[in-house]
Design an enzyme around this catalytic site. Structure first.
Site, PDB file in Angstrom:
ATOM      1  N   GLU A  50      59.248  23.536  27.602  1.00  0.00           N
ATOM      2  CA  GLU A  50      60.151  23.922  26.513  1.00  0.00           C
ATOM      3  C   GLU A  50      61.465  23.168  26.723  1.00  0.00           C
ATOM      4  O   GLU A  50      62.129  23.309  27.747  1.00  0.00           O
ATOM      5  CB  GLU A  50      60.376  25.426  26.415  1.00  0.00           C
ATOM      6  CG  GLU A  50      59.120  26.240  26.174  1.00  0.00           C
ATOM      7  CD  GLU A  50      58.374  25.794  24.910  1.00  0.00           C
ATOM      8  OE1 GLU A  50      59.027  25.469  23.896  1.00  0.00           O
ATOM      9  OE2 GLU A  50      57.136  25.742  24.939  1.00  0.00           O
TER      10      GLU A  50
ATOM     11  N   CYS B 298      59.303  11.399  20.414  1.00  0.00           N
ATOM     12  CA  CYS B 298      59.380  12.854  20.250  1.00  0.00           C
ATOM     13  C   CYS B 298      60.828  13.335  20.374  1.00  0.00           C
ATOM     14  O   CYS B 298      61.470  13.102  21.402  1.00  0.00           O
ATOM     15  CB  CYS B 298      58.502  13.539  21.297  1.00  0.00           C
ATOM     16  SG  CYS B 298      58.739  15.334  21.380  1.00  0.00           S
TER      17      CYS B 298
END
Length: 248
Positions: free
Chosen positions: A85, A32
């Site tokens: 985040e 990712c």
């Protein structure tokens, strides 16, 4: 540090125990780019941490207590505080942990790095759309034109600054925040998108010499193996290239 090469936890797995004192945990996924951002900061600042990899196609039910949408990365500390985040997580690490500050102390310079990040903001989505189009056999000419334009904008920044890195003559937070997508250009089949940007190519070459970047680099063949399985919707994709027992 532990967990770099541990297998993903998926549905039916037991949640990990409390985070040990003096360690921060990152819920991640090896391939990712957003997790890559946060792991770069952890590595660059030599922060003691453990990694819990999550199977994003077969998420554990308990993981939704860590992130409401089941996304990665998420940081968890020994006080059970959760930070998610990727940009927020990176800034938190820089503020809380000692060592070299990756964001500038000067308020204007910090703001300028965040403005640069805004200029970069279309690159992740365009890169993803190009990858999907190429993998699905669709024409991506227009997408690549759009991506090249965004990269030209970044090229102009480096030309104007006349610096090696986006934050100056040494690596800083902005470089780590944008790097994951540049590392993936080759494996995504998009390396030609920087053929017209000599300053960006020099920046890429300089980034590849950074110890944190080197430590987290994934072999191209392993990354391609992951992508092959991922586009087959195979939940084993996230563990591609690993061997040995599952570590929980």
């Amino acid at each position: 540090m532990s967990g770099d090469l541990t297998r993903c936890l998926g549905k039916g797995s037991c949640p990990p125990g409390p985070v040990p004192e003096g360690v921060i945990r990152i819920y991640s996924m090896r391939f990712c780019p957003y997790s890559h951002r946060t792991r770069l900061v952890l590595k660059a600042k030599s922060i003691r941490h453990e990694i819990i990899n999550i199977n994003l196609k077969n998420k554990p039910d308990w993981y939704y207590t860590k992130h409401p949408f089941g996304q990665v990365p998420v940081l968890e500390n020994s006080q059970c505080q959760l930070i998610y985040e990727s940009v927020i997580a990176c800034e938190y690490l820089d503020d809380v942990f000692p060592g070299r500050k990756l964001f500038p102390y000067d308020p204007y310079e910090r703001a300028r790095q965040k403005m640069l990040l805004e200029l970069f903001c279309k690159v992740p989505q365009l890169s993803k759309e190009c990858l999907v189009a190429l993998r699905c056999g669709r024409d991506c000419t227009d997408l690549k034109v759009a991506l090249r334009q965004e990269l030209c904008n970044l090229e102009e920044i480096l030309e104007y600054q006349n610096t090696t890195f986006f934050g100056g003559d040494s690596i800083s937070m902005i470089d780590y925040l944008v790097w994951p997508w540049f590392e993936r250009l080759d494996v995504y089949g998009l390396a030609d998108c920087v053929n017209h940007t000599p300053m960006l190519r020099l920046w890429i070459s300089s980034m590849k010499q950074d110890p944190a970047v080197c430590a987290l680099h994934i072999d191209k063949n392993i990354f391609l193996g992951f992508l092959n399985l991922y586009f087959q919707n195979n939940p084993c994709a996230f563990d591609f290239g690993l061997c040995g027992p599952i570590v929980r």
